[in-house]
Design a protein around this motif. Structure first.
Motif, PDB file in Angstrom:
ATOM      1  N   PHE A  76      -3.830  60.566  12.376  1.00  0.00           N
ATOM      2  CA  PHE A  76      -5.066  59.961  12.876  1.00  0.00           C
ATOM      3  C   PHE A  76      -5.076  58.480  12.511  1.00  0.00           C
ATOM      4  N   GLU A  77      -5.555  57.677  13.465  1.00  0.00           N
ATOM      5  CA  GLU A  77      -5.706  56.231  13.242  1.00  0.00           C
ATOM      6  C   GLU A  77      -7.063  55.800  13.779  1.00  0.00           C
ATOM      7  N   TRP A  78      -7.681  54.815  13.078  1.00  0.00           N
ATOM      8  CA  TRP A  78      -8.998  54.312  13.494  1.00  0.00           C
ATOM      9  C   TRP A  78      -8.912  52.803  13.749  1.00  0.00           C
ATOM     10  N   GLN A  79      -9.541  52.429  14.864  1.00  0.00           N
ATOM     11  CA  GLN A  79      -9.700  51.011  15.197  1.00  0.00           C
ATOM     12  C   GLN A  79     -11.180  50.730  15.441  1.00  0.00           C
ATOM     13  N   VAL A  80     -11.561  49.488  15.325  1.00  0.00           N
ATOM     14  CA  VAL A  80     -12.934  49.098  15.581  1.00  0.00           C
ATOM     15  C   VAL A  80     -12.919  47.883  16.511  1.00  0.00           C
ATOM     16  N   PHE A  81     -13.811  47.919  17.503  1.00  0.00           N
ATOM     17  CA  PHE A  81     -13.934  46.820  18.463  1.00  0.00           C
ATOM     18  C   PHE A  81     -15.185  46.023  18.114  1.00  0.00           C
ATOM     19  N   GLN A  82     -14.990  44.775  17.672  1.00  0.00           N
ATOM     20  CA  GLN A  82     -16.097  43.905  17.259  1.00  0.00           C
ATOM     21  C   GLN A  82     -15.863  42.501  17.820  1.00  0.00           C
ATOM     22  N   GLU A  83     -16.921  41.889  18.219  1.00  0.00           N
ATOM     23  CA  GLU A  83     -16.886  40.498  18.669  1.00  0.00           C
ATOM     24  C   GLU A  83     -15.808  40.267  19.741  1.00  0.00           C
ATOM     25  N   GLY A  84     -15.612  41.246  20.618  1.00  0.00           N
ATOM     26  CA  GLY A  84     -14.651  41.138  21.722  1.00  0.00           C
ATOM     27  C   GLY A  84     -13.226  41.367  21.316  1.00  0.00           C
ATOM     28  N   SER A 131     -22.480  44.007   9.501  1.00  0.00           N
ATOM     29  CA  SER A 131     -21.277  43.553  10.211  1.00  0.00           C
ATOM     30  C   SER A 131     -20.362  44.702  10.603  1.00  0.00           C
ATOM     31  N   ASP A 132     -20.656  45.914  10.111  1.00  0.00           N
ATOM     32  CA  ASP A 132     -19.832  47.064  10.491  1.00  0.00           C
ATOM     33  C   ASP A 132     -20.196  47.603  11.864  1.00  0.00           C
ATOM     34  N   SER A 133     -21.177  47.046  12.518  1.00  0.00           N
ATOM     35  CA  SER A 133     -21.529  47.499  13.865  1.00  0.00           C
ATOM     36  C   SER A 133     -20.348  47.279  14.801  1.00  0.00           C
ATOM     37  N   GLN A 152      -7.275  59.356  22.504  1.00  0.00           N
ATOM     38  CA  GLN A 152      -8.228  58.628  21.683  1.00  0.00           C
ATOM     39  C   GLN A 152      -9.640  58.866  22.217  1.00  0.00           C
ATOM     40  N   ALA A 153     -10.598  58.644  21.322  1.00  0.00           N
ATOM     41  CA  ALA A 153     -12.019  58.778  21.695  1.00  0.00           C
ATOM     42  C   ALA A 153     -12.802  57.755  20.900  1.00  0.00           C
ATOM     43  N   SER A 154     -13.892  57.248  21.493  1.00  0.00           N
ATOM     44  CA  SER A 154     -14.656  56.166  20.861  1.00  0.00           C
ATOM     45  C   SER A 154     -16.133  56.521  20.760  1.00  0.00           C
ATOM     46  N   VAL A 155     -16.812  55.905  19.749  1.00  0.00           N
ATOM     47  CA  VAL A 155     -18.241  56.074  19.569  1.00  0.00           C
ATOM     48  C   VAL A 155     -18.822  54.761  19.075  1.00  0.00           C
ATOM     49  N   PRO A 156     -19.943  54.292  19.680  1.00  0.00           N
ATOM     50  CA  PRO A 156     -20.567  53.042  19.216  1.00  0.00           C
ATOM     51  C   PRO A 156     -21.341  53.284  17.909  1.00  0.00           C
ATOM     52  N   LEU A 157     -21.351  52.327  17.027  1.00  0.00           N
ATOM     53  CA  LEU A 157     -22.108  52.371  15.767  1.00  0.00           C
ATOM     54  C   LEU A 157     -22.938  51.119  15.670  1.00  0.00           C
ATOM     55  N   ASP A 158     -24.238  51.310  15.456  1.00  0.00           N
ATOM     56  CA  ASP A 158     -25.153  50.182  15.269  1.00  0.00           C
ATOM     57  C   ASP A 158     -25.719  50.263  13.861  1.00  0.00           C
ATOM     58  N   VAL A 159     -25.381  49.309  13.016  1.00  0.00           N
ATOM     59  CA  VAL A 159     -25.876  49.259  11.627  1.00  0.00           C
ATOM     60  C   VAL A 159     -27.043  48.284  11.583  1.00  0.00           C
ATOM     61  N   ILE A 160     -28.237  48.838  11.208  1.00  0.00           N
ATOM     62  CA  ILE A 160     -29.448  48.009  11.177  1.00  0.00           C
ATOM     63  C   ILE A 160     -29.802  47.688   9.737  1.00  0.00           C
ATOM     64  N   LYS A 161     -30.651  46.699   9.597  1.00  0.00           N
ATOM     65  CA  LYS A 161     -31.070  46.286   8.252  1.00  0.00           C
ATOM     66  C   LYS A 161     -32.012  47.327   7.633  1.00  0.00           C
ATOM     67  N   ASP A 162     -32.033  47.361   6.297  1.00  0.00           N
ATOM     68  CA  ASP A 162     -32.924  48.270   5.541  1.00  0.00           C
ATOM     69  C   ASP A 162     -34.290  47.607   5.411  1.00  0.00           C
ATOM     70  N   SER A 163     -35.219  48.061   6.244  1.00  0.00           N
ATOM     71  CA  SER A 163     -36.563  47.480   6.223  1.00  0.00           C
ATOM     72  C   SER A 163     -37.629  48.486   5.754  1.00  0.00           C
ATOM     73  N   LEU A 164     -37.216  49.700   5.341  1.00  0.00           N
ATOM     74  CA  LEU A 164     -38.171  50.751   4.966  1.00  0.00           C
ATOM     75  C   LEU A 164     -38.749  50.466   3.584  1.00  0.00           C
TER      76      LEU A 164
END
Length: 778
Positions: A76-84, A131-133, A152-164
């Motif tokens: 298994f290998e993981w890649q991340v697509f960020q900032e194009g 920045s891990d989004s 391969q298969a992909s899933v989007p991840l959105d990391v939001i700020k801790d405002s709770l």
């Protein structure tokens, strides 16, 4: 936490923001499927829904592969697509696979890849950053014989700020049981972020784990803890959301079980995985420790002081209640009266009012009224002596719970107050006399208890109680014998019950103020002192009787001189048997002292020689029943006869005397007296002198030896008698006087007995006796 289902409208709203990215991923998947359709093909899968996570939280992304060829263990290998751009993240195959941008985090273990199975692995990020989004892609290098399926298969991840943020609004530290409680909690987060909020209230009691009370949200609904379902259904537990991100939990009435440490927990949620809610952040705030003050600890009941009333007065008593809470509380009040301070089991109810203020029908003669929330008054009109006693007020505090149910929370009874109703006492005294006093054991006794002086009221009744004290121990209270109560009924106590039931003791009321106690036959244990108590009784409100007055007599001593019973027996020949076949008759004369109405049993014994073993011939019982004892000659059963020929004289007759009948005959007499049950009781026993049958011919007379057991013989002339009666009395006769040449008895009662000068024996015996020297040793 159990999965939360996604509300359809909320899911649509969330998905609309991610629609474009999701459509691109599905397009790539469909193209790959069309290219390799037609047989089994490799399938690589990751979570389908776009993911939203909060910075600072961990992340786990699972990747699975199936329908593949080659080795079981896949790479298994993981890649991340960020900032194009696409960056290599981590791989099982090459340690140098990681892009320099993530190398340090991989080396520090912040980013790691964990194998779950041959065909499954999980990407883990210990602490997410904004920045891990990006779009994360899981790849599996081909090990198949031919290219087929997706690799391969992909899933989007959105990391939001801790405002709770969670802020506590502490409840009161103490609250009375039954009071309402409002617990507030403030929970906020950045509304720009497309997340949802829930608030959970929980309580921890002691060392037990926290228990959830209720959760509000994330979809506007609420979940109730299992222990609070009924309370919530009864509207006793109300969660609600207020303005300004304030959440409120209302307990309409607190209970002792509500005591504990309260916590407010806020959670951030996103819809994920179809119709499920996914929590992405959780924060808690301690609200504080709540102590519930039980009603039982604060409830106090008071009464007024003791009081004395006159007959037919009105009794007023006020019961005051102190309580630290009056909310949702109902008071049930019962007025009681008893004969003593601790007589709760014997107390009777005078009046009763329930918590709704309703008077119980037929609860008692008293009237009860409520003069305030905490005051209750008892009114008792026309008191009589039966109303004397110890009064108390019993208060039961009831808590009205949600749903309208009453639950008893506490019960207290006041310290009793003594209410005494006085009556006008009659001026009289009681005397005790004994018209029949016993002088010896077994005689009857009669005692008369007389009331003297002022007569009792016309509607009154008299009773009497008889007491006996043995006098052996002055520290012991007198023992009650029996009583005649105010209605003329006999009252018995256990010690004398059998004697009274069998008629050996009789109680009677001879005149209106005269009572009598009759013992049919006194025993030694009946000696001692006696007294009586006369009581005056009047009618009371319940139809019964109350004792107004009791007066006791002086003690009367009953005692007699105890004398041991004595018994003497003289055997006298009535008819001699001078030859074989003749008839022999002997009388047994009984002389007794200190015996009351005795009966006698006579046993005729015979000794063949002096001091030989005696043989029983025949007996006569006190009831004059004759019995042959050891007379076992079948042909001579009718030869022996015994009969009573005088009050104290018995005759023994032997028909057809034979040579075998020769010997010494004597009378063995036992005196009997009747006990209280009229049964015979042995008193004393004595044996007579011996009379011998020897068939010795001495001419005109037969020599009969009278062998005297005691060396003392005298003739007693009773006072006031004109005839001579034979008695045995002690005389000092020395052994040197044997054989009997002349016996000089002392005078008795100033009288001298007459003697027969020719025979040196008693004239009154009317028999010729030859006193042989050999008898002197008997």
């Amino acid at each position: 936490m159990p999965p939360w289902r996604l509300h359809p409208k909320i899911g649509d709203k969330f998905r609309s923001g991610k629609k474009e990215t999701k459509m691109k991923i599905h397009l790539v998947t469909c193209l790959l499927f069309l290219m390799f359709a037609g047989g089994e093909a490799r399938v690589v899968s990751v979570p389908e829904e776009p993911l939203v996570r909060v910075e600072g939280q961990p992340l786990s992304l699972r990747c699975n592969v199936s329908e593949y060829e080659g080795p079981l263990e896949q790479v298994f290998e993981w890649q991340v697509f960020q900032e194009g751009k696409s960056f290599q993240l981590i791989s099982f195959m090459e340690s140098s696979y990681t892009d320099a941008r993530f190398a340090k985090r991989v080396a520090d273990g912040d980013i790691s890849l964990l194998r779950l199975a041959d065909s499954a692995a999980e990407l883990r990020i210990r602490v997410l950053r904004v920045s891990d989004s990006g779009i994360y892609t899981c790849s599996t290098p081909s090990t198949d014989m031919s290219v087929s399926g997706n690799y391969q298969a992909s899933v989007p991840l959105d990391v939001i700020k801790d405002s709770l943020q969670v802020l506590s609004m502490a409840p009161p530290t103490e609250i009375p049981e039954g009071n309402p409680l409002d617990i507030h909690c403030i929970a906020t987060r950045d509304l720009k972020q497309n997340t949802y909020l829930s608030v959970t209230w929980s309580v921890r009691r002691g060392t037990a784990p926290p228990e959830d009370i209720v959760t509000l949200g994330p979809d506007g609904d609420h979940r109730v803890g299992s222990s609070y379902i009924q309370r919530h259904a009864d509207m006793g537990l109300l969660p609600q959301s207020m303005k300004g991100n304030i959440f409120s939990l209302v307990l309409t009435e607190t209970r002792p079980s509500d005591e504990g440490q309260y916590t407010c927990t806020a959670r951030e949620w996103v819809p994920e995985g179809g119709a499920l809610w996914q929590p992405i952040l959780e924060k808690s705030a301690e609200l504080g420790l709540l102590k519930v003050m039980p009603i039982a600890e604060s409830l106090k009941v008071f009464l007024e002081k003791n009081a004395t009333l006159n007959l037919h007065d009105t009794l007023h008593l006020t019961c005051s209640v102190a309580l630290n809470n009056q909310v949702n509380i109902g008071l049930e009040v019962t007025w009681l009266v008893g004969p003593d301070k601790d007589g709760s089991n014997t107390s009777r109810i005078l009046a009763h009012m329930n918590q709704d203020g309703v008077l119980a029908n037929g609860s008692g003669p008293g009237e009860i009224s409520r003069t305030g929330f905490d005051e209750f008054q008892l009114l008792l009109r026309h008191v009589d002596q039966s109303d004397s006693g110890f009064y108390s007020c019993r208060v039961q505090a009831w808590l009205r719970q949600s749903g309208g149910r009453w639950v008893q929370a506490a019960e207290k009874t006041s310290y009793p107050v003594h209410i005494w109703v006085t009556t006008m006492e009659a001026n009289f005294n009681v005397t005790l006399s004994s018209p029949m006093t016993p002088q010896i054991l077994g005689q009857p006794m009669v005692l008369v208890c007389q009331m003297n002086g002022e007569p009792p009221p016309a509607d009154a009744q008299l009773g009497v109680t008889w007491y006996h004290h043995s006098g052996a121990d002055t520290g012991i209270a007198p023992q009650p014998i029996a009583a005649i109560d105010e209605q003329g009924d006999l009252v018995l106590w256990d010690d004398y019950r059998p004697l009274l039931e069998q008629g050996h003791i009789v109680l009677s009321k001879v005149k209106p103020r005269n009572f009598r106690l009759h013992f049919q036959q006194m025993q030694d244990s009946d000696q001692g002192t006696y007294h009586c108590a006369v009581s005056v009784w009047t009618r009371v409100r319940n139809g019964g009787w109350a004792k107004n007055q009791e007066v006791r007599s002086e003690k009367l001593s009953i005692k007699w001189e105890s004398k041991s019973p004595r018994l003497y027996v003289v055997a006298r020949r009535l008819k001699e048997a001078s030859r074989a076949g003749a008839t022999f008759e002997m009388s047994c004369q009984v002389i007794s002292q200190h015996l009351l109405d005795p009966g006698y049993s006579v046993l005729i014994r015979m000794e063949e020689s002096i001091r030989s073993q005696p043989r029983k011939i025949a007996s006569l019982s006190p009831d004059l029943v004759m019995k042959l004892e050891e007379w076992s000659e079948p042909d001579r059963l009718d030869s022996v006869v015994m009969e009573k020929i005088g009050p104290k004289e018995f005759r023994f007759r032997l028909y057809g005397a034979m040579v075998s009948d020769r010997g010494f005959y004597f009378c063995d007499v036992t005196a009997w007296t009747r006990d209280v049950g009229k049964a015979w009781s042995k008193a004393v026993n004595a044996a007579s002198n011996r009379v011998q049958i020897s068939f010795t011919d001495t001419g005109d007379s037969v020599s009969i030896e009278v062998c005297i057991h005691v060396p003392l013989i005298s003739l007693l002339l009773l006072e006031g008698q004109t005839s001579w009666i034979t008695y045995l009395v002690p005389l000092q006769v020395p052994p040197s006087m044997f054989p009997f040449t002349r016996i000089q008895p002392t005078s008795i009662l100033g009288k001298q007995p007459r003697w027969s000068a020719s025979w040196d024996c008693w004239e009154q015996l009317q028999m010729q006796v030859t006193c042989h020297t050999r008898c002197s040793g008997i």
